[in-house]
Design a protein around this motif. Structure first.
Motif, PDB file in Angstrom:
ATOM      1  N   ALA A  29       0.834  -1.198   0.000  1.00 55.15           N
ATOM      2  CA  ALA A  29       0.000   0.000   0.000  1.00 55.15           C
ATOM      3  C   ALA A  29       0.871   1.250   0.000  1.00 55.15           C
ATOM      4  CB  ALA A  29      -0.917  -0.006   1.223  1.00 55.15           C
ATOM      5  N   SER A  30       1.930   1.224   0.777  1.00 52.54           N
ATOM      6  CA  SER A  30       2.770   2.423   0.878  1.00 52.54           C
ATOM      7  C   SER A  30       3.469   2.718  -0.450  1.00 52.54           C
ATOM      8  CB  SER A  30       3.742   2.237   2.049  1.00 52.54           C
ATOM      9  OG  SER A  30       5.054   2.414   1.660  1.00 52.54           O
ATOM     10  N   VAL A  31       3.895   1.659  -1.140  1.00 52.50           N
ATOM     11  CA  VAL A  31       4.495   1.864  -2.457  1.00 52.50           C
ATOM     12  C   VAL A  31       3.450   2.380  -3.441  1.00 52.50           C
ATOM     13  CG1 VAL A  31       5.649   0.727  -4.398  1.00 52.50           C
ATOM     14  CG2 VAL A  31       6.265   0.125  -2.067  1.00 52.50           C
ATOM     15  N   ALA A  32       2.246   1.796  -3.359  1.00 54.05           N
ATOM     16  CA  ALA A  32       1.168   2.213  -4.260  1.00 54.05           C
ATOM     17  C   ALA A  32       0.839   3.691  -4.065  1.00 54.05           C
ATOM     18  CB  ALA A  32      -0.069   1.352  -4.021  1.00 54.05           C
ATOM     19  N   VAL A  33       0.752   4.101  -2.797  1.00 58.91           N
ATOM     20  CA  VAL A  33       0.446   5.510  -2.506  1.00 58.91           C
ATOM     21  C   VAL A  33       1.537   6.413  -3.082  1.00 58.91           C
ATOM     22  CG1 VAL A  33       0.306   7.215  -0.643  1.00 58.91           C
ATOM     23  CG2 VAL A  33      -0.939   5.063  -0.463  1.00 58.91           C
ATOM     24  N   PHE A  34       2.792   5.960  -2.914  1.00 60.79           N
ATOM     25  CA  PHE A  34       3.902   6.754  -3.428  1.00 60.79           C
ATOM     26  C   PHE A  34       3.774   6.944  -4.943  1.00 60.79           C
ATOM     27  CE2 PHE A  34       8.109   6.724  -5.451  1.00 60.79           C
ATOM     28  CZ  PHE A  34       8.630   7.890  -4.927  1.00 60.79           C
ATOM     29  N   PHE A  35       3.521   5.859  -5.674  1.00 66.92           N
ATOM     30  CA  PHE A  35       3.412   5.962  -7.129  1.00 66.92           C
ATOM     31  C   PHE A  35       2.204   6.800  -7.533  1.00 66.92           C
ATOM     32  CE2 PHE A  35       6.318   2.276  -7.300  1.00 66.92           C
ATOM     33  CZ  PHE A  35       7.209   2.788  -8.229  1.00 66.92           C
ATOM     34  N   LEU A  36       1.127   6.640  -6.789  1.00 63.62           N
ATOM     35  CA  LEU A  36      -0.095   7.396  -7.088  1.00 63.62           C
ATOM     36  C   LEU A  36       0.166   8.888  -6.941  1.00 63.62           C
ATOM     37  CD1 LEU A  36      -3.005   6.583  -7.833  1.00 63.62           C
ATOM     38  CD2 LEU A  36      -3.623   7.102  -5.460  1.00 63.62           C
ATOM     39  N   LEU A  37       0.774   9.261  -5.820  1.00 61.86           N
ATOM     40  CA  LEU A  37       1.081  10.679  -5.583  1.00 61.86           C
ATOM     41  C   LEU A  37       1.993  11.215  -6.672  1.00 61.86           C
ATOM     42  CD1 LEU A  37       1.652  10.974  -1.734  1.00 61.86           C
ATOM     43  CD2 LEU A  37      -0.152  12.027  -3.107  1.00 61.86           C
ATOM     44  N   TRP A  38       2.983  10.428  -7.003  1.00 62.61           N
ATOM     45  CA  TRP A  38       3.953  10.820  -8.022  1.00 62.61           C
ATOM     46  C   TRP A  38       3.226  11.038  -9.353  1.00 62.61           C
ATOM     47  CZ3 TRP A  38       8.397   7.045  -9.816  1.00 62.61           C
ATOM     48  CH2 TRP A  38       9.268   7.737 -10.683  1.00 62.61           C
ATOM     49  N   GLN A  39       2.213  10.169  -9.616  1.00 61.03           N
ATOM     50  CA  GLN A  39       1.495  10.270 -10.878  1.00 61.03           C
ATOM     51  C   GLN A  39       0.588  11.505 -10.904  1.00 61.03           C
ATOM     52  OE1 GLN A  39       1.829   8.091 -13.533  1.00 61.03           O
ATOM     53  NE2 GLN A  39       0.487   9.420 -14.702  1.00 61.03           N
ATOM     54  N   ILE A  40      -0.147  11.714  -9.827  1.00 56.57           N
ATOM     55  CA  ILE A  40      -1.181  12.773  -9.907  1.00 56.57           C
ATOM     56  C   ILE A  40      -0.678  14.145  -9.486  1.00 56.57           C
ATOM     57  CG2 ILE A  40      -3.100  11.147  -9.621  1.00 56.57           C
ATOM     58  CD1 ILE A  40      -3.335  12.159  -6.721  1.00 56.57           C
ATOM     59  N   ALA A  41       0.403  14.188  -8.706  1.00 58.44           N
ATOM     60  CA  ALA A  41       0.851  15.499  -8.213  1.00 58.44           C
ATOM     61  C   ALA A  41       1.125  16.487  -9.354  1.00 58.44           C
ATOM     62  CB  ALA A  41       2.072  15.340  -7.316  1.00 58.44           C
ATOM     63  N   PRO A  42       1.855  16.082 -10.407  1.00 62.24           N
ATOM     64  CA  PRO A  42       2.066  17.039 -11.498  1.00 62.24           C
ATOM     65  C   PRO A  42       0.758  17.424 -12.190  1.00 62.24           C
ATOM     66  CG  PRO A  42       3.572  15.177 -11.668  1.00 62.24           C
ATOM     67  CD  PRO A  42       2.555  14.829 -10.634  1.00 62.24           C
ATOM     68  N   GLU A  43      -0.165  16.456 -12.298  1.00 62.69           N
ATOM     69  CA  GLU A  43      -1.430  16.752 -12.986  1.00 62.69           C
ATOM     70  C   GLU A  43      -2.287  17.708 -12.194  1.00 62.69           C
ATOM     71  OE1 GLU A  43      -2.931  12.874 -13.968  1.00 62.69           O
ATOM     72  OE2 GLU A  43      -1.324  12.632 -15.449  1.00 62.69           O
ATOM     73  N   LEU A  44      -2.183  17.636 -10.875  1.00 56.61           N
ATOM     74  CA  LEU A  44      -2.928  18.563 -10.037  1.00 56.61           C
ATOM     75  C   LEU A  44      -2.200  19.898  -9.906  1.00 56.61           C
ATOM     76  CD1 LEU A  44      -4.076  16.175  -7.154  1.00 56.61           C
ATOM     77  CD2 LEU A  44      -5.406  16.978  -9.123  1.00 56.61           C
ATOM     78  N   LEU A  46       0.550  20.372  -8.289  1.00 54.91           N
ATOM     79  CA  LEU A  46       1.223  20.529  -6.997  1.00 54.91           C
ATOM     80  C   LEU A  46       2.737  20.673  -7.181  1.00 54.91           C
ATOM     81  CD1 LEU A  46      -0.729  17.836  -4.948  1.00 54.91           C
ATOM     82  CD2 LEU A  46      -0.975  20.326  -4.824  1.00 54.91           C
ATOM     83  N   VAL A  47       3.276  19.957  -8.166  1.00 53.23           N
ATOM     84  CA  VAL A  47       4.700  20.091  -8.484  1.00 53.23           C
ATOM     85  C   VAL A  47       4.839  20.262  -9.984  1.00 53.23           C
ATOM     86  CG1 VAL A  47       5.491  18.688  -6.540  1.00 53.23           C
ATOM     87  CG2 VAL A  47       4.979  17.597  -8.727  1.00 53.23           C
ATOM     88  N   ASN A  48       5.998  20.728 -10.383  1.00 54.23           N
ATOM     89  CA  ASN A  48       6.249  20.894 -11.811  1.00 54.23           C
ATOM     90  C   ASN A  48       6.687  19.559 -12.404  1.00 54.23           C
ATOM     91  OD1 ASN A  48       7.108  21.507 -14.355  1.00 54.23           O
ATOM     92  ND2 ASN A  48       8.191  23.376 -13.756  1.00 54.23           N
ATOM     93  N   GLY A  49       5.863  18.992 -13.264  1.00 52.73           N
ATOM     94  CA  GLY A  49       6.131  17.684 -13.840  1.00 52.73           C
ATOM     95  C   GLY A  49       7.425  17.625 -14.624  1.00 52.73           C
TER      96      GLY A  49
END
Lengths: 268, 265, 258
Positions: A29-44, A46-49
């Motif tokens: 779960a922790s790895v999944a959350v990490f990848f999920l955040l990494w995936q959506i953060a630029p789209e939202l 939050l960070v510069n992709g």
């Protein structure tokens, strides 16, 4: 007190299979959350992709690199430097460690400089190696060698010193010669320590090669890292960084497997 | 001529701490006949283990002589084998590998080694454990391997240095019993060091009592209990008599030891 | 007594060998076996050291490196011990962190150097970040294992006196882990220094690693050697310092156990 679930082999922690399902679930779960955040953060936004890339992009880049980026050529360059440097280190350090472990005078003489070099960042000798050997593969081999040689010497030495004197006496009681004692008691007894040294040396040799290639080179995984770093191709940069990590992991896991086999007779 | 001849033996060595010369054994004379079982008892520090290791050729002699079948002992030899107090098994070898070790050192042929090692592993009752490694065995089982390893090289003299010292009382009795059975079958000359009085009497044809400062022989006591012996002899009057005699010796030693320590304190 | 003697023998022989190495270095160059261009020579390195010292360069570079080192080690200590305590005490935290720690173990941090350049640019932030990552692993791993391997007899004893988990953590687990945590710090010190000088080698405006790379490019071997020797000595001094602290915390534990 769920936290103290019995003694465990000291650091480093590594994946233990099979593990209780609860902790496996949490890890996944922790790895999944990490990848999920990494995936959506630029789209939202939050960070510069541009700076972080995204898992999907990295995956795509991995496929591109695999089919058309001369990946194998660069990998071969790095692998050669690693293999030669590491191999030379083994050839030099195991006999030297064995001699130092057996002779107290030799040990007292060579231990201080050896320990200093074991502690010191041998990577800083890279510029010296380049002055001596040029910017080709030789200087990378030299740095990989320097990184690998000291952990093996120090651990081999320690293994030989920890020889069990009772076993030596036992062997002598059966008429063992000095050579017999050496080959059948001292060296087998030191083997687990030697393998520990070999394992530690892998990481240092990989580090040496990559640092060497990052510093100055025309080919190799480190060269590709610099290239894509400078071009801001974070996706491809990560592909190469992960490839290096996988290599280091595989080699270490290999030696660990040998270690586990050897330590079957020493379950502590 | 006796099989083991120890004459006026003196053993000294430098104490590491003070650098002074320490006399461990002095004026020891002892002969052991072929096939005889002799035990050596004494309080700790009486030099009994040192004496045994000197017969093994593992401790240098400073004065007097030790001879086996008339040949002076200067080093370990195939005529003797030692069973150590701590099993001293090679942790990376299996039971079979450990029993083969002595045979390898004494250059037995490859085929003989396995066959012979297995024979002695069976003799000590570990046939099903031949592939086990020492850490998988109990203390008693390790000592069985230790004994099998010594017997396998077919020595004339078996030297045992408190082999059961680290075992619990019950295992110890069983092992003593089995050792006697094996010894009666193999007909080896045996020298056995212990600090356990009952063990010393139970096993021995003769008991050598040693005293301290420096290590010397106080008495050599013949044990006239018929063989084969069983545990019930432990309660016999004869056995009790021997026991009392040995206890008196050791009590004397204990008392003098306390006096010395009291004087120093 | 014999131990002291052996120690003295180690000291004498060790000193002899160090002097011997310097003598050999000097001799092979003086006798013309090796071109001083490649290895310089001890006397020249010493004179150059004095010259650089008088100009104040040594102090500038050492303090620059030490500043990055202190920042990185401070961060790694805070984060490493913090996470280690959490993961050691709460199994779920350990499970959550485990995949990342595992990755960190296999990945040569330096492979991500270009990424940090992209994020943080050349200079101190990247240097500190790299050194931080270098030092983090052993500090975290030792703290974790220290807390996890707390003496269970002590825990049982504490609980028999009615200690709550909170008490056990602060009264038993934490003090009991101090020596192994300090051992982790010792390893971290060496690795933080490596991280700083290597990162400086790649891009910096001052510092020991920078100086080594700079003089290497100019092929000024003597000056380069001055800074290499300083790095080696610095590594030994810092590690010895931590070994000293480690011995003290252990001594406390041994005497407490008596």
């Amino acid at each position: 007190m769920t936290a103290t679930a019995g003694p465990r082999p000291a650091p480093p922690p590594r994946a233990r299979w099979p593990r209780p399902s609860r902790s496996a679930t949490i890890s996944i779960a922790s790895v999944a959350v990490f990848f999920l955040l990494w995936q959506i953060a630029p789209e939202l936004g939050l960070v510069n992709g541009r700076f972080t890339s995204q898992p999907t992009l990295v995956l795509k880049a991995a496929l591109e690199v695999a089919v058309a980026d001369d990946f194998l050529r660069h990998a071969r360059v790095s692998l050669t430097a690693f293999a030669v440097g590491y191999g030379l280190a083994m050839l030099v350090s195991i006999p030297l460690g064995i001699v130092l472990g057996t002779s107290r005078i030799a040990r007292h003489m060579l231990e201080p400089p050896l320990m200093a070099l074991y502690i010191a960042p041998t990577l800083i000798l890279l510029p010296v190696m380049i002055v001596w050997l040029g910017i080709g593969i030789a200087s990378k081999i030299a740095v990989a060698f320097l990184g690998a040689v000291f952990p093996i010497i120090v651990n081999t030495m320690a293994g030989m010193r920890e020889a069990d004197h009772k076993l030596v006496r036992m062997a002598r009681s059966f008429g063992a010669s000095r050579f017999d004692v050496f080959t059948r008691i001292l060296v087998p007894g030191a083997l687990p320590s030697i393998v520990v040294g070999l394992r530690l040396a892998i990481g240092r040799a990989v580090l040496g090669v990559i640092v060497g290639e990052l510093y100055v080179s025309q080919a190799g995984l480190g060269f590709q890292l610099t290239t894509y770093g400078a071009a801001m191709r974070i996706d491809r940069l990560l592909v190469y960084a992960i490839a290096v990590s996988i290599f280091g992991y595989t080699m270490t896991a290999l030696v660990r497997a040998i270690e586990a086999r050897l330590q079957r007779w020493r379950p502590e | 001529m006796a099989q083991i001849e120890v004459r006026d033996l003196q053993i000294t060595y430098d104490t590491p701490k003070t650098g002074e010369r320490f006399t461990a054994v002095e004026g020891v004379t002892l002969s052991v006949e072929a096939g005889e079982f002799v035990t050596i008892v004494g309080a700790s520090g009486c030099g009994k283990s040192t004496l045994l290791l000197a017969v093994a050729g593992l401790v240098p002699v400073s004065g007097g002589t030790i001879a086996i079948d008339g040949r002076t002992v200067t080093a370990p030899g195939p005529d003797r084998a030692v069973v150590f107090q701590e099993a001293s098994l090679l942790p990376w070898r299996s039971v079979l590998g450990n029993v083969k070790f002595g045979l390898e050192m004494q250059r037995w042929t490859r085929d003989d080694r396995t066959e012979r090692a297995m024979r002695f592993i069976r003799m000590v009752g570990l046939a099903n454990f031949a592939d086990y490694h020492p850490h998988q065995l109990s203390g008693g089982m390790r000592q069985r391997v230790n004994i099998a390893r010594a017997l396998a090289v077919d020595p004339k003299v078996l030297l045992m240095d408190e082999p059961f010292g680290a075992l619990d009382a019950q295992t110890r009795e069983v092992m003593g019993d089995e050792l006697l059975t094996i010894w009666e079958r193999e007909k080896k000359t045996a020298l056995f060091v212990t600090h356990d009085i009952d063990e010393a009497i139970f096993l021995a044809d003769r008991v050598v009592v040693m005293g301290r400062n420096p290590g010397h022989i106080k008495e050599i006591m013949r044990v006239d209990i018929p063989r084969p012996r069983h545990e019930d002899v432990l309660d016999s009057d004869l056995f009790n008599g021997y026991r009392k005699r040995l206890r008196a010796h050791l009590a004397e030693d204990m008392a003098s030891m306390h006096l010395v320590e009291g004087a120093q304190a | 007594m014999i131990a002291a003697l052996a120690k003295r023998q180690a000291l004498i022989l060790g000193t002899l060998s160090m002097v011997g190495i310097l003598g050999l270095w000097q001799a092979v160059v003086d006798l013309g076996f090796i071109d001083p261009f490649f290895v310089s020579r001890p006397s020249a390195v010493w004179n150059e050291f004095l010259a650089q010292w008088r100009r104040g360069n040594i102090l500038i570079h050492v303090s620059e490196t030490l500043r990055s080192f202190a920042l990185a080690l401070g961060l790694a200590t805070t984060v490493g011990i913090g996470l280690g305590l959490l993961a050691g005490w709460f199994r779920d935290v350990e499970s959550a962190l485990d995949p990342f720690v595992w990755f960190k173990y296999s990945a040569p941090t330096i492979a991500f150097y270009p990424l940090f350049i992209a994020w943080l640019g050349y200079g101190t932030p990247t240097i500190v970040a790299i050194a931080f990552l270098f030092a983090l692993t052993p500090i975290y791993a030792n703290t974790l294992s220290g807390i996890k391997n707390v003496d269970r007899d002590l825990v049982r004893a504490a609980r028999s006196f009615g200690a709550r988990p909170y008490d056990i953590f602060f009264m038993v687990a934490l003090p009991g882990s101090v020596p192994i945590i300090v051992a982790g710090l010792r390893l971290g010190v060496g690795r933080a220094l490596t991280g700083v000088v290597v990162a400086e080698l790649f891009g910096a405006n001052a510092g020991l690693g920078y100086s080594i790379g700079y003089f290497a490019q100019l092929l000024q071997t003597t000056r380069m050697m001055v800074y290499i020797v300083i790095v080696i000595i610095l590594g030994v001094i810092l590690t010895q310092l931590l070994s000293f602290i480690e011995a003290r915390t252990d001594a406390w534990r041994v005497s407490a156990a008596k």
